[in-house]
Motif scaffolding. Structure first.
Motif, PDB file in Angstrom:
ATOM      1  N   ASP A   1     -37.149 -76.935   3.133  1.00 23.70           N
ATOM      2  CA  ASP A   1     -37.353 -76.234   1.853  1.00 23.70           C
ATOM      3  C   ASP A   1     -36.048 -75.663   1.341  1.00 23.70           C
ATOM      4  O   ASP A   1     -35.748 -75.156   0.254  1.00 23.70           O
ATOM      5  CB  ASP A   1     -38.475 -75.329   1.624  1.00 23.70           C
ATOM      6  CG  ASP A   1     -38.439 -74.486   3.125  1.00 23.70           C
ATOM      7  OD1 ASP A   1     -37.843 -74.783   4.134  1.00 23.70           O
ATOM      8  OD2 ASP A   1     -39.262 -73.369   2.935  1.00 23.70           O
TER       9      ASP A   1
ATOM     10  N   PHE B   1     -32.053 -75.493   0.065  1.00 21.36           N
ATOM     11  CA  PHE B   1     -31.465 -76.449  -0.653  1.00 21.36           C
ATOM     12  C   PHE B   1     -30.093 -75.751  -0.886  1.00 21.36           C
ATOM     13  O   PHE B   1     -29.783 -75.124  -1.834  1.00 21.36           O
ATOM     14  CB  PHE B   1     -32.327 -76.426  -2.128  1.00 21.36           C
ATOM     15  CG  PHE B   1     -32.097 -77.272  -3.086  1.00 21.36           C
ATOM     16  CD1 PHE B   1     -32.331 -78.910  -3.034  1.00 21.36           C
ATOM     17  CD2 PHE B   1     -31.144 -76.871  -4.052  1.00 21.36           C
ATOM     18  CE1 PHE B   1     -32.005 -79.595  -4.069  1.00 21.36           C
ATOM     19  CE2 PHE B   1     -30.709 -77.944  -4.978  1.00 21.36           C
ATOM     20  CZ  PHE B   1     -31.176 -78.954  -5.164  1.00 21.36           C
TER      21      PHE B   1
ATOM     22  N   SER C   1     -40.129 -78.185  -9.143  1.00 20.87           N
ATOM     23  CA  SER C   1     -40.745 -77.553  -8.063  1.00 20.87           C
ATOM     24  C   SER C   1     -41.812 -78.479  -7.142  1.00 20.87           C
ATOM     25  O   SER C   1     -42.203 -77.977  -6.162  1.00 20.87           O
ATOM     26  CB  SER C   1     -41.503 -76.331  -8.706  1.00 20.87           C
ATOM     27  OG  SER C   1     -42.371 -76.827  -9.363  1.00 20.87           O
TER      28      SER C   1
ATOM     29  N   SER D   1     -40.229 -79.038  -3.740  1.00 21.20           N
ATOM     30  CA  SER D   1     -39.690 -77.925  -3.199  1.00 21.20           C
ATOM     31  C   SER D   1     -39.999 -78.016  -1.878  1.00 21.20           C
ATOM     32  O   SER D   1     -38.908 -77.462  -0.875  1.00 21.20           O
ATOM     33  CB  SER D   1     -40.175 -76.518  -3.817  1.00 21.20           C
ATOM     34  OG  SER D   1     -41.764 -76.590  -3.714  1.00 21.20           O
ATOM     35  N   GLU D   2     -41.022 -78.374  -1.068  1.00 25.68           N
ATOM     36  CA  GLU D   2     -41.277 -78.434   0.348  1.00 25.68           C
ATOM     37  C   GLU D   2     -40.067 -79.302   0.747  1.00 25.68           C
ATOM     38  O   GLU D   2     -39.912 -79.102   2.335  1.00 25.68           O
ATOM     39  CB  GLU D   2     -42.617 -79.000   0.589  1.00 25.68           C
ATOM     40  CG  GLU D   2     -43.716 -78.179   1.086  1.00 25.68           C
ATOM     41  CD  GLU D   2     -44.850 -78.963   1.426  1.00 25.68           C
ATOM     42  OE1 GLU D   2     -44.991 -79.636   2.309  1.00 25.68           O
ATOM     43  OE2 GLU D   2     -45.975 -78.589   0.538  1.00 25.68           O
TER      44      GLU D   2
ATOM     45  N   ALA E   1     -36.941 -80.075  -0.697  1.00 27.10           N
ATOM     46  CA  ALA E   1     -35.916 -80.212  -1.341  1.00 27.10           C
ATOM     47  C   ALA E   1     -34.788 -80.473  -0.800  1.00 27.10           C
ATOM     48  O   ALA E   1     -33.856 -81.049  -1.224  1.00 27.10           O
ATOM     49  CB  ALA E   1     -35.870 -78.820  -2.129  1.00 27.10           C
TER      50      ALA E   1
END
Length: 266
Positions: A220, A222, A242, A245-246, A248
DNA sequence: TTCCAGGCGTATC
DNA sequence: GATACGCATGGA
């Protein structure tokens, strides 16, 4: 993950693993191309690799070492076909994955990633590799924090790290003294882990995110560098979606490679 | 010669 | 909190 062992080599079958794309995309700096494939180190573990079609061959290793180390290092239990199919709902990500679908996120050593990405700041990839290579040459392998913690910046002058030398030493001090604890960084909420890493001199938001992503497999995280800034400005002016996002950080890896290399042959 | 490279620390507002 | 500037080094 499909593999078999024969004649001291491990054959891995994967459509989602290309050597150049994974080992030469700026996430790791100790792999180099050979006439047969690639060779390099994960911390102090040496490996040679080659590829043939959808097959990646790990040379001079054992099934035991493969199962206990390399399988994890190359993230072979993660389904990248599934991941890329998730990303394909986004036009830019889809293009990035089609451009280089053989990228995998390497699960690197925490300390090695920390030192590597401190060195990466305001630097270019060939020179980052050179500095890390000099460092390993100087110590007969990648030096642990304890070996570096009581040095002065002048002691590191042979590796030509410039102003980053003092940052490496500060990192070594904080890790040796336990002020930075790897298991804390792995388990704290992301923003707290980030702040913790940023107490090291020379570690800002970008380097911290790289350590979390590459050194802790916190997908997660980034990292935003000059290239990803361009991606964000051009394709995601309202922020990165989003829904991704896990993972990203893995998406970032495809995007980074895409923005840097696409268009070179057109 | 000047500019740039997987940024960050510091000063200043 | 935002913005400007210097920083070691080497290749283009």
């Amino acid at each position: 993950m499909e593999y078999n062992a024969k004649k001291g080599n491990i054959h891995v079958f994967s459509p989602d693993f290309r050597l150049s794309e994974t080992l030469d995309c700026g996430q790791a700096f100790r792999w180099e191309e050979t006439d047969k494939g690639y060779k390099g180190y994960a911390l102090d573990r040496y490996l040679e690799l080659s590829e043939k079609g959808d097959e990646i061959i790990l040379h001079n290793t054992s099934e035991e070492e493969f199962l206990s180390f390399w399988k994890n290092y190359f993230d072979l239990d993660t389904d990248y076909t599934k991941l890329k199919s998730l990303y394909s709902s986004d036009e830019t990500l889809k293009n990035a994955c089609n451009f280089a679908g053989g990228i995998r996120l390497l699960r690197q050593d925490f300390w090695e990633a920390l030192v590597s990405f401190i060195i990466s700041q305001n630097n270019n990839i060939p020179r980052i590799k050179k500095i890390i290579s000099s460092l390993c040459e100087m110590y007969g392998g990648f030096p642990d924090a304890k070996k570096l913690c009581s040095l002065s910046p002048e002691d590191l002058s042979p590796i030509r790290a410039g102003f980053r030398a003092k940052y490496i030493i500060d990192a070594a001090k904080k890790v040796t003294e336990g002020e930075i604890d790897e298991s804390d960084v792995r388990t704290l909420p992301l923003d707290q882990a980030r702040k913790k890493l940023m107490t090291i001199k020379g570690v800002g938001p970008k380097v911290a995110d790289c350590v979390l992503l590459y050194g802790c497999y916190r997908t997660d995280a980034f990292p935003v560098d000059v290239w990803i800034k361009r991606v964000m400005a051009d394709y995601y002016p309202d922020g990165f979606p989003s829904e991704f996002s896990e993972t990203a950080g893995i998406a970032q890896q495809y995007l980074f490679h895409y923005i840097r290399n696409s268009g070179k042959n057109s």
